[in-house]
Design an enzyme around this catalytic site. Structure first.
Site, PDB file in Angstrom:
ATOM      1  N   GLY A  56      31.881  19.496  21.620  1.00  0.00           N
ATOM      2  CA  GLY A  56      32.515  18.962  20.406  1.00  0.00           C
ATOM      3  C   GLY A  56      32.087  19.787  19.209  1.00  0.00           C
ATOM      4  O   GLY A  56      32.771  20.701  18.758  1.00  0.00           O
ATOM      5  N   CYS A 114      27.153   3.057  -4.308  1.00  0.00           N
ATOM      6  CA  CYS A 114      26.035   2.254  -4.815  1.00  0.00           C
ATOM      7  C   CYS A 114      24.995   2.000  -3.737  1.00  0.00           C
ATOM      8  O   CYS A 114      24.823   0.866  -3.264  1.00  0.00           O
ATOM      9  CB  CYS A 114      26.579   0.942  -5.363  1.00  0.00           C
TER      10      CYS A 114
HETATM   11  N1  LLP Z   1      30.366  14.219  25.775  1.00  0.00           N
HETATM   12  C1  LLP Z   1      29.823  13.009  25.565  1.00  0.00           C
HETATM   13  C2  LLP Z   1      29.808  12.049  26.649  1.00  0.00           C
HETATM   14  C3  LLP Z   1      29.265  12.703  24.310  1.00  0.00           C
HETATM   15  O1  LLP Z   1      28.712  11.511  24.125  1.00  0.00           O
HETATM   16  C4  LLP Z   1      29.302  13.669  23.266  1.00  0.00           C
HETATM   17  C5  LLP Z   1      28.743  13.368  21.947  1.00  0.00           C
HETATM   18  C6  LLP Z   1      29.895  14.915  23.532  1.00  0.00           C
HETATM   19  C7  LLP Z   1      30.415  15.159  24.794  1.00  0.00           C
HETATM   20  C8  LLP Z   1      29.992  16.005  22.499  1.00  0.00           C
HETATM   21  O2  LLP Z   1      28.752  16.425  22.048  1.00  0.00           O
HETATM   22  P1  LLP Z   1      28.650  17.675  21.051  1.00  0.00           P
HETATM   23  O3  LLP Z   1      29.102  18.896  21.808  1.00  0.00           O
HETATM   24  O4  LLP Z   1      29.519  17.398  19.888  1.00  0.00           O
HETATM   25  O5  LLP Z   1      27.228  17.723  20.693  1.00  0.00           O
HETATM   26  N2  LLP Z   1      27.442  11.823  15.201  1.00  0.00           N
HETATM   27  C9  LLP Z   1      26.355  12.668  15.668  1.00  0.00           C
HETATM   28  C10 LLP Z   1      26.658  13.254  17.034  1.00  0.00           C
HETATM   29  C11 LLP Z   1      26.941  12.227  18.099  1.00  0.00           C
HETATM   30  C12 LLP Z   1      27.259  12.823  19.426  1.00  0.00           C
HETATM   31  C13 LLP Z   1      27.702  11.777  20.388  1.00  0.00           C
HETATM   32  N3  LLP Z   1      28.142  12.273  21.659  1.00  0.00           N
HETATM   33  C14 LLP Z   1      26.086  13.744  14.632  1.00  0.00           C
HETATM   34  O6  LLP Z   1      26.760  13.781  13.635  1.00  0.00           O
HETATM   35  O7  LLP Z   1      25.179  14.541  14.806  1.00  0.00           O
END
Ligand code: LLP
Length: 432
Positions: A286, A355
């Site tokens: 992602g 706020c």
């Molecule tokens: N696959 C699964 C099952 C996941 O839970 C996630 C992310 C991904 C793939 C993708 O991960 P990435 O490649 O984006 O690291 N909101 C948080 C990140 C939460 C990630 C949750 N799961 C932040 O802003 O750092």
């Protein structure tokens, strides 16, 4: 003097002291579309995707973009057109894939809390695989599929119990996390899945965390996964694909994650050495595909000197950029116009108008700013717009996708009436 290209952002650079994304001057975009404003570089997304594609050249792989990172339709459309599938976590995300022209057969459905309605929706759409996260979920999925006369394709998300060495909120592969099936329960769970009449076992998957900047947890997780594949197949259950999840980090503040192609060269060498190199592979990246493709533009509203701190109050806030408030995350903040040499920088906390004291975007930043100046918050392509809210009745910003000199408005700025469109007043009692 600021360096011409910004770290981690190959397509954001200064030309004549003015910040550009690809061939577009960011201050022109801010003037035309207003602020706060998310701007994404298509070239940067392509470059990030190509690093994965290079890494997997000659292999059987399905790259499933983890769309929770940025689920705007224009972004999904780009990845669909470049052959990606999608990792989804809700029925809503599936609807977005379909609306963006994505192929449901390349969709994998992750998440610990899928509802029966979401299972039915995904089965009707013909998704590629359910990544099942618990034994009770297996039973329910089998029941739902059977009631539709179908067999649901499943892989089981295993929890390899490796430490991704990242922020506790985004570390997912440890025993204490809510995700996946414990390593020790895996073979028994596969045996149960193989018996259930509404299921068809197709793969195995894991995801150990996010913003991972070190290759070691990946190598450890791969070893543990392959041990499991061996054990499951020894029990007579064929594993057709192996899904290694996502999680590769990006450079927010001098971070040095491996490049996707270099990381995968090492992982694939390990896979080959263990004799699994010709398997169908899947990954779910992602952040690493979109994070450093995006910036969020914001205008300085007020500069407020204080006894202990100076505040630079901007028109973007924690509802637009939630990561600092949620994870104490660092996002670089730079001016769209490099300041004149006679402006003396001061140290500021850059904060939004919401706020709450938690509404900050950057702490202790040295900036030479005045009211009316425009700033760019960097690394805003992932987990910003998609995690945004309308808290304080602040409409969501517009989003632009840049392709060289072409600008595509992929989300119009929300209006306040959009925000409360589905709300209703309580009928007043009739008089008399
Ligand atoms: N696959 C699964 C099952 C996941 O839970 C996630 C992310 C991904 C793939 C993708 O991960 P990435 O490649 O984006 O690291 N909101 C948080 C990140 C939460 C990630 C949750 N799961 C932040 O802003 O750092």
């Amino acid at each position: 003097m600021t360096s011409p290209t910004l770290p981690g952002h190959p397509h954001v650079h200064y030309r004549n002291q003015t910040l550009y994304i690809e061939d577009q001057q960011l201050s022109d975009l801010a003037r035309e579309h207003g602020t706060p404003l998310y701007v994404y570089s298509q070239a940067a997304m392509l470059q990030a995707l190509q690093a994965y594609q290079r890494g997997f050249a000659g292999r059987k792989v399905q790259i499933c973009y983890a769309m929770k990172a940025n689920s705007s339709l224009g972004v999904l459309q780009f990845f669909a057109q470049h052959g990606c599938g999608f990792d989804i976590v809700s029925g809503g995300e599936l609807q977005r894939v379909v609306a963006a022209g994505g192929d449901p057969s390349k969709v994998i459905f992750s998440g610990v809390g899928k509802t029966r309605a979401e299972m039915r929706q995904a089965l009707e759409a013909g998704i590629g695989c359910f990544n099942v996260e618990s034994e009770p979920e297996l039973e329910v999925l089998s029941e739902v599929a059977q009631s539709m006369g179908l067999r649901a394709p499943v892989s089981i998300r295993v929890n390899p119990n490796v430490d991704a060495k990242t922020h506790p909120y985004i570390s997912t592969g440890l025993k204490g996390n809510k995700f996946g099936i414990a390593h020790e329960r895996t073979v028994a769970t596969y045996q149960r899945a193989a018996q259930l009449p509404g299921l068809r076992v197709v793969g195995i998957d894991c995801h150990i965390g996010s913003q991972i900047t070190d290759e070691t947890p990946y190598l450890d997780a791969m070893d543990r996964m392959l041990d499991l594949v061996q054990a499951i197949e020894a029990a007579g259950i064929a594993i057709h694909h192996i899904d290694f999840g996502g999680g590769l980090g990006i450079d927010y503040n001098g971070d040095t994650p491996p490049e996707a192609d270099a990381l995968w060269a090492k992982l694939l060498a390990r896979l080959d050495a263990r004799g699994y190199g010709d398997r169908q592979l899947m990954i779910e990246p992602g952040r690493s595909l979109v994070g450093n493709a995006g910036v969020c533009l914001t205008e300085v509203l007020y500069v407020k000197p204080g006894e202990q701190k100076n505040f630079c109050i901007v028109d973007a806030a924690m509802n637009d950029l939630p990561r600092p408030a949620m994870y104490q995350a660092y996002h670089a903040i730079v001016p769209l116009q490099e300041p004149a040499a006679d402006r003396v920088p001061q140290v500021y906390d850059v904060v939004g108008p919401i706020c709450e004291s938690g509404d900050w975007l950057g702490r202790d930043r040295s900036l030479a700013v005045a009211a009316g100046d425009l700033l760019a918050v960097l690394s805003a392509g992932a987990y910003c717009s998609s995690m945004g809210s309308t808290y304080n009745t602040r409409p969501r910003p517009a989003e632009l996708l840049i392709d060289g000199t072409a600008t595509h408005l992929i989300r119009a700025r929300e209006s306040v009436s959009d925000i409360f469109r589905s709300e209703r007043l309580v009928p007043l009692p009739k008089k008399g």
